[in-house]
Enzyme design. Structure first.
Site, PDB file in Angstrom:
ATOM      1  N   ASN A 198       4.059  12.990   5.960  1.00 40.40           N
ATOM      2  CA  ASN A 198       5.297  13.019   6.923  1.00 40.40           C
ATOM      3  C   ASN A 198       5.796  14.259   6.945  1.00 40.40           C
ATOM      4  OD1 ASN A 198       7.193  12.728   5.114  1.00 40.40           O
ATOM      5  ND2 ASN A 198       7.256  10.324   5.199  1.00 40.40           N
ATOM      6  N   LYS A 199       6.692  14.564   7.817  1.00 43.28           N
ATOM      7  CA  LYS A 199       7.467  15.888   7.917  1.00 43.28           C
ATOM      8  C   LYS A 199       8.250  16.106   6.555  1.00 43.28           C
ATOM      9  CE  LYS A 199      10.012  16.307  11.461  1.00 43.28           C
ATOM     10  NZ  LYS A 199      10.314  16.378  12.857  1.00 43.28           N
ATOM     11  N   LYS A 200       9.093  15.142   5.973  1.00 39.95           N
ATOM     12  CA  LYS A 200       9.855  15.306   5.047  1.00 39.95           C
ATOM     13  C   LYS A 200       8.952  15.628   3.706  1.00 39.95           C
ATOM     14  CE  LYS A 200      13.280  13.205   1.921  1.00 39.95           C
ATOM     15  NZ  LYS A 200      14.086  11.890   1.724  1.00 39.95           N
ATOM     16  N   GLU A 201       7.642  14.873   3.577  1.00 43.15           N
ATOM     17  CA  GLU A 201       6.941  15.153   2.379  1.00 43.15           C
ATOM     18  C   GLU A 201       6.028  16.519   2.773  1.00 43.15           C
ATOM     19  OE1 GLU A 201       5.520  10.744   1.561  1.00 43.15           O
ATOM     20  OE2 GLU A 201       4.326  11.936   3.253  1.00 43.15           O
ATOM     21  N   ASP A 267       0.688   3.244   5.776  1.00 42.75           N
ATOM     22  CA  ASP A 267      -0.425   2.753   5.398  1.00 42.75           C
ATOM     23  C   ASP A 267      -1.478   2.155   6.605  1.00 42.75           C
ATOM     24  OD1 ASP A 267       0.575   2.511   2.634  1.00 42.75           O
ATOM     25  OD2 ASP A 267       1.411   0.825   2.787  1.00 42.75           O
TER      26      ASP A 267
END
EC number: 2.7.1.167
Length: 482
Positions: A198-201, A267
């Site tokens: 995701n964006k944060k990751e 998931d």
């Protein structure tokens, strides 16, 4: 819209297996032993969590699922194995490690509010004996499956060595490898087909603060380059999924109408992506499918799954931007050639024509062509080439309008124009599995047949042609003025 209901690809999920244990209760008193709440338990149950939730999502889509992971020699491990097997999952690659517990996360909920979480787990890397045992047994299943999902929750199974082995061996066999990454060092995922951060990751892994379109593209391209990915994408929550290539971004917008709970949505996305890609979809179709599946799931409470019937129902009841979807099917030759790299497992059908005035004969012909494979590409003569072939009064409809009409047909996957008098160069570049032409080619040379695996001739419906329609209109005008 997707036509995946009859598909059943073989998919291996290797990752950190977990149990989500939920305890529901009420609290009306404080303990006399310490200043803490006393919970009166009313109900409790176990649910599949972690990589097991990915498995659950795949089973809901009717995939043939194999699972590889580690459980402890305990009651939780026994329950997990029994549960997976009862769902039809192949658990031949489920290993027992007596030195660690089965990962179990207990959530205590009072009045619909989570007040406590208790984790039973070990993040210690698996020992060499377990590692060697896994590697020894994995060769057979890696040879058998269509796709591998690496679901990494950082619980000790997917060390660098095992992750590299799975990716390298799978890629040597031309298998798809999709990874749900963990942590900030993505080097162990090098060579995978794609990752689903995701964006944060993505910010954590690249060190790039994503604050606008340019920084988002930079992060996406950095991941693709550093990890040597076939496809680079970043999930963007309510904004959908971003696909990156050639320093550009293509965003597949989200389909969610109402969001009740985002638990497990990641998931669902990786499960749906792997299912669609393994079934012959290109990355754009796969992301669209994953977005719809995720939209179904976030509309439920708790970790949930999406079935084909729910996905179809969602599509049919959603006032989606149909025009945007139609226009996305009209692509340039350059974009098509890029797409073809991701369609190696699909049976490509190609046909071409002017399609100046779309009629029932065209519709019948194109539907029959689509039934011959997984992806139907229609090559469309541009306006100048039609003038050279048909005369200066043609075409009746412009290239843009003709392309939109074709793209609006469910049987057509992509429309690509060409400026030459014949589609020879286009066919040579595409090298379709099936080249389709009209029945009037029985006694003619089919252009480009040497570049196709198979040539199929489909008869037109007698009496239905663009020329007949134009002649009928002209006769009508003459009668009106006489």
């Amino acid at each position: 819209m997707f036509g995946l209901e009859s598909k059943s690809p073989k998919i291996l999920v290797i990752g950190d297996l977990m149990i989500d244990h939920y305890v529901w209760g009420s609290c009306e008193r404080i303990s006399p032993e310490a200043p803490v709440q006393v919970v009166d338990v009313k109900d409790e149950n176990n649910r599949l969590g972690g990589a097991c939730n990915v498995v659950h999502n795949l089973i809901a889509l009717n995939a043939q699922v194999f699972v590889c992971g580690v459980v402890g020699n305990d009651e939780a491990g026994f329950w997990l194995g029994e549960k997976l097997e009862s769902m039809g999952v192949d658990i031949s690659y489920l290993f027992v490690d007596t030195s660690r517990p089965t990962t179990k996360k207990t959530r205590v909920i009072i009045a619909n509010q989570q007040v406590l979480r208790v984790d039973r787990e070990s993040k210690t890397p698996i020992d060499s004996h377990i590692h060697n045992n896994i590697v020894q047994h994995l060769h057979a299943v890696l040879d058998e499956v269509d796709c591998i999902i690496i679901s990494d929750y950082g619980k000790g199974l997917l060390n660098d060595e095992l992750t590299h082995f799975v990716i390298d061996y799978a890629k040597s066999k031309s298998k798809l490898v999709l990874c749900d990454p963990k942590g900030k060092d993505y080097s162990k995922y090098t060579g995978a087909t794609l990752l689903t951060p995701n964006k944060k990751e993505a910010e954590l892994a690249t060190g790039i603060t994503i604050c606008d379109k340019d920084s988002l593209i930079k992060a996406g391209m950095t991941l693709k380059t550093q990890c040597q990915l076939d496809i680079s994408l970043i999930t963007l929550s309510e904004d959908g999924i971003g696909i990156f290539d050639n320093n550009q971004i293509h965003i597949i917008p989200t389909r969610a109408k109402e969001v009740y709970d985002v638990t497990g949505a990641g998931d669902t996305v990786i499960a749906a992506l792997s299912f669609a890609l393994s079934s012959g979809c290109d990355i754009f179709q796969a992301c669209e499918f994953a977005n719809v599946a995720a939209a179904v799931v976030v509309g439920k409470v708790g970790s949930a799954v999406a079935t084909h019937s729910e996905i179809l129902q969602y599509i049919h009841t959603q006032p989606s931007n149909l025009q945007q979807y139609i226009e996305s099917k009209i692509i340039s030759q350059e974009s098509l050639f890029t797409l073809l790299k991701d369609l190696k497992q699909s049976k490509i059908v190609f046909t071409n024509g002017c399609f100046d005035i779309l009629h029932i004969g065209h519709l019948s012909y194109l539907n029959k062509a689509r039934d011959l494979g997984d992806i139907l590409i229609v090559g469309l003569n541009d306006d100048d080439s039609i003038k050279r072939l048909k005369g200066k009064e043609r075409p009746i409809n412009t290239l843009h309008n003709r392309a939109l009409m074709l793209a609006g047909l469910e049987c057509v996957d992509y429309v690509v124009s060409f400026c030459q008098d014949t589609p020879l160069e286009l066919i040579k570049a595409i090298k379709p599995d099936v080249l389709v032409k009209g029945g009037d080619y029985h006694n003619k040379e089919v252009v480009g047949k040497e570049y196709a695996k198979e040539v199929v001739l489909i008869d037109f419906i007698e009496g239905h042609s663009t020329s007949n329609i134009i002649e009928s209109i002209q006769r009508s005008k003459i009668c009106k003025h006489s």
